[in-house]
Design a protein around this motif. Sequence first.
Motif, short mmCIF file in Angstrom:
data_model
loop_
_atom_site.label_atom_id
_atom_site.label_comp_id
_atom_site.label_asym_id
_atom_site.label_seq_id
_atom_site.Cartn_x
_atom_site.Cartn_y
_atom_site.Cartn_z
N THR A 1 0.82 -1.22 0.00
CA THR A 1 0.00 0.00 0.00
C THR A 1 0.85 1.26 0.00
O THR A 1 0.38 2.33 -0.38
N GLN A 2 2.13 1.15 0.42
CA GLN A 2 2.99 2.32 0.43
C GLN A 2 3.42 2.73 -0.97
O GLN A 2 3.87 3.87 -1.17
N LEU A 3 3.29 1.84 -1.94
CA LEU A 3 3.77 2.15 -3.29
C LEU A 3 2.94 3.24 -3.98
O LEU A 3 3.51 4.20 -4.52
N PRO A 4 1.60 3.14 -4.01
CA PRO A 4 0.82 4.23 -4.59
C PRO A 4 1.02 5.54 -3.83
O PRO A 4 1.00 6.62 -4.42
N HIS A 5 1.22 5.45 -2.51
CA HIS A 5 1.47 6.66 -1.72
C HIS A 5 2.77 7.34 -2.18
O HIS A 5 2.83 8.57 -2.30
N ALA A 6 3.79 6.53 -2.43
CA ALA A 6 5.06 7.08 -2.90
C ALA A 6 4.90 7.76 -4.25
O ALA A 6 5.45 8.85 -4.49
#
Length: 378
Positions: free
Chosen positions: A150-155
């Motif tokens: 889930t941290q990937l789209p946030h990045a």
Amino acid sequence: MTVMEQRGAYRPTPPPAWQPRTDPAPLLPDAAPYRVLGTEAAAQADPGLLRRLYAQLVSGRRYNAQATALTKQGRLAVYPSTTGQEACEVAAALVLQEQDWLFPSYRDTLAAVARGLDPVQALTLLRGDWHTGYDPREHRIAPLSTPLATQLPHAVGLAHAARLKGDDVVALAMVGDGGTSEGDFHEALNFAAVWQAPVVFLVQNNGFAISVPLAKQTAAPSLAHKAVGYGMPGRLVDGNDAVAVHEVLSEAVRHAREGGGPTLVEAITYRIEAHTNADDATRYRGETEVEAWRAHDPIALLEHELTERGLIDEAGIRAVRDAAETMAAELRAHMNQDPVLDPMDLFSDVYAEPTSQLREQRDQLAAELAAEREGTHS
């Protein structure tokens, strides 16, 4: 001739003007993981960088050992170790500039510590004491992500926003091989490539998603090959070669900073210890496999290079180890203290503007705590 036969006979050809949007050849990774240590290229490596990487690797190994011990002592609820993966963790932190952002997964507390975060703060979430344990904006480290990928789209969102604002910011997002099987991985890479966002994706391929080996997750030649499908470069690197990982990530960060868009880097490494202290790794892998990877230890590889070039001696090695022991002792001392917890912190940093329901719950808890204090003093 039936309709189906007619359809089967039809062989569409592209129009004369059709051509690929992007030449796929430059995007494809090398056939073998890129290495520096043990090759002629190692002689060109900066001595100062080698020493810095070595000190961080030794400190990181001691940090992993101490955090693992804390779980056995009941001071941590859980700890996902990165023993054997320290080269990836350290390199990811060191290639970033102060204004850049690190987006770690739950396993990447060492990367956060190598970026400058207090080890106690890095472990607070795993202790169960606070939402995150640190201020993400102060340290430019996103909250440790327990849900996979889930941290990937946030990045991507942060990197894209920074680019729109004209800010000199690169986001480096870390994920395990298991996280590449999540939809968030696909969405993040697709958006990053379409928007040409200044983001680098580092996949630490440590062989297993808990107990599931990579061969049961994907049939791709490598995870780095997935990059071409999104229109970004893919790089394959020996994840236990700290110098190689640092070099590849540095190039990817520079490429992103200069407007070249995202890069997907797959680092081939290995999780020496179990998935967490709740996992029994002997149920799905043998000790022979683990020992083979111990022979390719990232600390031993770099220490050999340093000693062969005369860049460190026994006194220097002892000094690095002593510094790591001091760090571990300080971490142990702080973690053995019972924290002073404020229940009202449950409502801090949940929303920028608390919702009406959250305000109601906060007021209710405040009233209950006040009544409890009055009852104690009466």
